[in-house]
Design a protein around this motif. Structure first.
Motif, mmCIF file in Angstrom:
data_model
loop_
_atom_site.group_PDB
_atom_site.id
_atom_site.type_symbol
_atom_site.label_atom_id
_atom_site.label_comp_id
_atom_site.label_asym_id
_atom_site.label_seq_id
_atom_site.Cartn_x
_atom_site.Cartn_y
_atom_site.Cartn_z
ATOM 1 N N GLY A 139 -15.569 -7.347 4.690
ATOM 2 C CA GLY A 139 -14.603 -6.262 4.852
ATOM 3 C C GLY A 139 -14.557 -5.749 6.273
ATOM 4 N N SER B 65 -9.821 -7.816 -2.072
ATOM 5 C CA SER B 65 -9.387 -6.803 -3.039
ATOM 6 C C SER B 65 -8.677 -7.375 -4.258
ATOM 7 C CB SER B 65 -8.448 -5.812 -2.350
ATOM 8 O OG SER B 65 -7.232 -6.441 -1.991
ATOM 9 N N ALA C 69 -6.512 0.091 2.955
ATOM 10 C CA ALA C 69 -7.864 -0.441 3.156
ATOM 11 C C ALA C 69 -8.472 0.069 4.456
ATOM 12 C CB ALA C 69 -7.819 -1.971 3.160
ATOM 13 N N CYS D 130 -9.751 3.528 3.812
ATOM 14 C CA CYS D 130 -10.966 3.488 2.980
ATOM 15 C C CYS D 130 -12.182 3.097 3.813
ATOM 16 C CB CYS D 130 -10.783 2.501 1.825
ATOM 17 S SG CYS D 130 -9.698 3.055 0.516
ATOM 18 N N LEU E 262 -8.099 -9.176 3.486
ATOM 19 C CA LEU E 262 -8.116 -8.015 2.596
ATOM 20 C C LEU E 262 -7.577 -8.368 1.213
ATOM 21 C CD1 LEU E 262 -6.905 -5.201 5.027
ATOM 22 C CD2 LEU E 262 -9.202 -5.486 4.082
ATOM 23 N N ILE F 104 -12.216 -0.955 -2.358
ATOM 24 C CA ILE F 104 -11.225 -2.017 -2.201
ATOM 25 C C ILE F 104 -11.695 -3.346 -2.776
ATOM 26 C CG2 ILE F 104 -10.366 -0.899 -0.109
ATOM 27 C CD1 ILE F 104 -11.585 -3.109 1.532
#
Length: 741
Positions: free
Chosen positions: A312, A262, A282, A285, A258, A294
């Motif tokens: 993701g 991001s 995250a 989201c 992540l 993100i």
């Protein structure tokens, strides 16, 4: 067209087959070596004089990194011409001591891999480690510390780094030999180092653990007494159960993914409160279909949106709450290689969208793992106490106290073993007198034990505090520290600091202390016992409704006193075992709190799981409102008569907050399914309903949505004023015992 699609698929599979063949060869090579060979056979033992020469006598100009562990120097040895090394010199005052030093040597001597940093040698005299030098620093540096000499990482560079790190972790989890599996235990972007070609290498094995492989599946369980790791990367399941598995590394690696996607750090307190924890923000989201929010803006135009989305999705699956729903590192690696191949080939197949979709559909189907967004659960994972002990402090009746200070001659109290002192108004006892008061800490005087040490009952003269015989004089509870426990000393210091400063009408008395031979605390002894004894001891008489509300009100008043702007104290360990029937006890974990709703960031994991607020576990960030959450859990235990954590309950109902939630939220009609059957319907329905509303408010996920303790006190006083109707029915109904009691 079909031939081209098949050819691309073939290249992807070939890449994976080649990797596993290579990995098998590496495993065979490891097995041929003696894994238990001494470090001397694997790396060099340096003399301190050689280290000093290589670092120009530890010249600060050569420092390339520093932290709680100490400093890292860039060095060069005459006998290794043209080769730079990284020399880590331990801070001798750091908590990271000799045990972690030797673990690092053991791990890096046994396990060699192209994606694990190489240990070249060590110097035992000052706990110094010598590594290969990594000129590009860490992944954390490249992502979050945009220096002038660093250009932003491209998407392909990020994918290569993630793939390399995944290969290193997969080797630790599956390729280190037939009988051993390694759990790194502290995977994070700052522990992924980059060489001159940006090849990723896993580093920092000081807290790693080796597990056996006879367990089925991918667990390789290791049970640990002490929780280790870094806030922001910590697996809640490991925190709750102390059961360390390879899936704990997978969770932490998911947070790293992540960060890569991001461009944000795992924790960022400059952002809005909801975004402090990257993993929490995250995950929300992605669950809500807002994954695009993100993505790092720097990645715009470097890869197809669908490619970033699949990356993701993989990160999301790695941070799923239940470890069994997360993929193994082998599957993570395969999927990363797939995304990398897809990215590299995307430009070539962009003109043939049908061919691309067939390629993605066929190849991706082989790597899908359990835990898609639609099937996943975001339920809170809660667990058991870190401390695994009860604070043995007794109490009087039914109106909670917090702190009171005895007014005796002023004495000098050492703040630390190094001799720093402070002025105290507490009585300073001689060790010999406390020995006599407890008959030399006789076993039949033993009351309990915790991280601080052991607690004994003793007798003192009520005026002179001279030792007396058993049954004669003033009963006291004497905490005696474990001389080998740093945690014990820290708690001793905290209790003296807090209890000698703050007084309140309803408090447990600290008479004094002793810092001769051992660190001891002398309290008033209370006969009635702690709240958990009255709620959960088999055969204990159920507390009446009015008594429960009075106890809750007393606790709330004590916490409100601590939370006032002048005092500004976060208790950090509010739980039934620390609540005396007249007092709130145990300030060994108390912390001077922030003002204006700001947070206090803790770097040491403390508190008791089950009572711990979700924001603390996610970020290490403490608020005054963190105590409010813990109080909400205590209130729930008071009302239901159930422990917050109970492995005897059905597996899905181990945590009281989770299993009682649906009944609490369903309104007054289901109250009888939640209220303690021991009350036998002897409670006002309206009062019980308002109590449940108050509990719900205290257990809000966001700290800012919880009431203050002053508001809680007002709410409880209103509940206490609601009396049961004289003609209220006491008919037996179907209680919680038929559901989860």
């Amino acid at each position: 067209m079909y031939f081209f699609t098949a050819f691309i698929l073939f290249l992807t599979l070939l890449n994976i087959v080649v990797y596993y063949s290579k990995k098998q060869q590496e495993e065979d090579d490891v097995e041929k070596n003696d894994p238990s060979s001494s470090p001397d056979k694997q790396c060099r033992r340096f003399k301190l004089a050689e280290i000093k020469q290589a670092t120009n006598d530890f010249d600060d100009a050569l420092v390339v990194g520093k932290g709680g562990h100490g400093k890292v120097y860039k060095g060069k040895f005459d006998f290794w011409e043209g080769v730079h090394v990284a020399i880590k010199r331990s801070n001798l005052e750091s908590n990271q001591g000799a045990a972690e030093f030797w673990v690092e040597i053991e791990m890096l001597s046994k396990f060699r891999h192209s994606h694990i940093v190489s240990l070249l040698g060590y110097c035992e005299k000052e706990m110094i480690l010598v590594y290969e030098y990594m000129p590009n620093g860490s992944l954390d540096d490249r992502l979050h510390k945009r220096r002038s000499n660093y250009s932003p990482l491209t998407w392909v560079q990020r994918l290569n780094i993630c793939t390399g790190a995944a290969r290193g972790l997969d080797y630790l989890h599956t390729g280190t030999g037939v009988h051993r599996r390694v759990v790194h235990r502290d995977v994070k972007s700052s522990n992924i180092l980059l060489d001159e070609k940006l090849v990723a290498k896993i580093s920092d094995f000081g807290v790693s653990r080796i597990g056996q492989t006879y367990q089925s599946g991918s667990t390789a369980d290791v049970y640990t007494n002490q929780i280790r790791g870094t806030f922001g990367y910590m697996d809640a399941e490991y925190f709750s159960t102390h059961r360390l598995t390879r899936k704990s590394d997978v969770y932490a690696f998911g947070v790293v993914l992540l960060e890569v996607l991001s461009g944000r750090p795992a924790l960022d307190f400059t952002l809005d409160e909801q975004q402090h924890s990257l993993a929490g923000w995250a995950k929300q989201c992605i669950k809500e279909g807002r994954m695009g929010q993100i993505f790092d803006p720097c990645l715009k135009g470097q890869a197809p949106f669908s490619c970033l989305k699949e990356f993701g999705q993989l990160a999301y699956e790695c941070i799923l709450t239940r470890s069994k729903d997360r993929p193994t590192m082998t599957k993570v690696l395969a999927r990363l290689e797939f995304v990398l191949t897809w990215t590299l080939q995307s430009a070539q197949i962009a003109s043939d969208r049908f061919g691309r979709s067939m390629f993605i559909e066929k190849a991706w189907s082989m790597f899908l793992t359990k835990g898609s967004i639609l099937r996943s659960s975001d339920a809170k994972t809660l667990g058991q106490s870190i401390g695994k002990y009860k604070k043995v402090m007794m109490m009087k009746k039914h109106a909670t106290k917090v702190v009171e200070v005895g007014c005796h001659s002023r004495q000098m109290v050492p703040l630390s073993p190094s001799g720093q002192t402070m002025i105290s108004s507490l009585k300073m006892f001689k060790f010999s007198k406390l020995q006599r008061a407890t008959e030399n800490f006789k076993q039949d005087r033993f009351l309990g034990e915790g991280a601080f040490g052991k607690v004994y009952k003793g007798w003192l003269d009520s005026v002179t505090f001279a030792p007396r015989k058993a049954g004669d004089g003033l009963e006291v509870a004497i905490k005696k520290s474990n001389p080998y426990s740093t945690q014990g000393f820290n708690e001793w210091k905290a209790e003296v600091n807090f209890l000698e400063k703050f007084s309140h009408p309803n408090v447990v008395k600290l008479f004094g202390y002793c810092c001769e031979k051992n660190f001891l605390l002398v309290y008033e002894y209370m006969q009635k016992g702690s709240l958990d004894m009255h709620l959960f001891t088999e055969g204990a008489e159920p507390l009446p409704w009015d008594t429960r509300i009075k106890i809750a009100t007393g606790v709330a008043q004590g916490l409100a006193f601590l939370h006032t702007t002048d005092n500004n104290i976060i208790c950090r360990d509010v739980k039934c075992a620390n609540i005396l029937l007249d007092e709130l006890s145990d300030f060994g974990l108390a912390t001077v709190g922030p003002v204006n709703g700001e947070s206090h960031v803790s770097t040491v994991i403390v508190g008791t799981y089950g009572y711990t607020a979700p924001e603390y576990l996610a970020t290490g960030c403490l608020y005054i409102k963190s105590d409010v959450y813990s109080f909400g859990v205590v209130m729930l235990e008071l009302i239901t008569g159930l422990k917050v954590l109970d492995v005897i309950r059905h597996s899905v109902n181990h945590n009281l907050v989770d299993c009682a939630g649906p009944f609490v939220l369903s309104g007054e009609k289901n109250l009888q399914k939640v209220i303690d059957p021991g009350l036998e319907q002897c409670y006002p329905s309206k009062g019980a309903s308002k109590a449940m509303d108050l509990i719900i408010n205290c257990l809000e996920q966001e700290p800012k949505n919880r009431p203050s303790m002053e508001e809680v006190v007002l709410g409880l006083q209103g509940i206490n004023a609601i009396k049961m109707k004289p003609n209220q029915s006491k008919a037996n109904t179907k209680h919680l015992s038929n559901s989860y009691h």
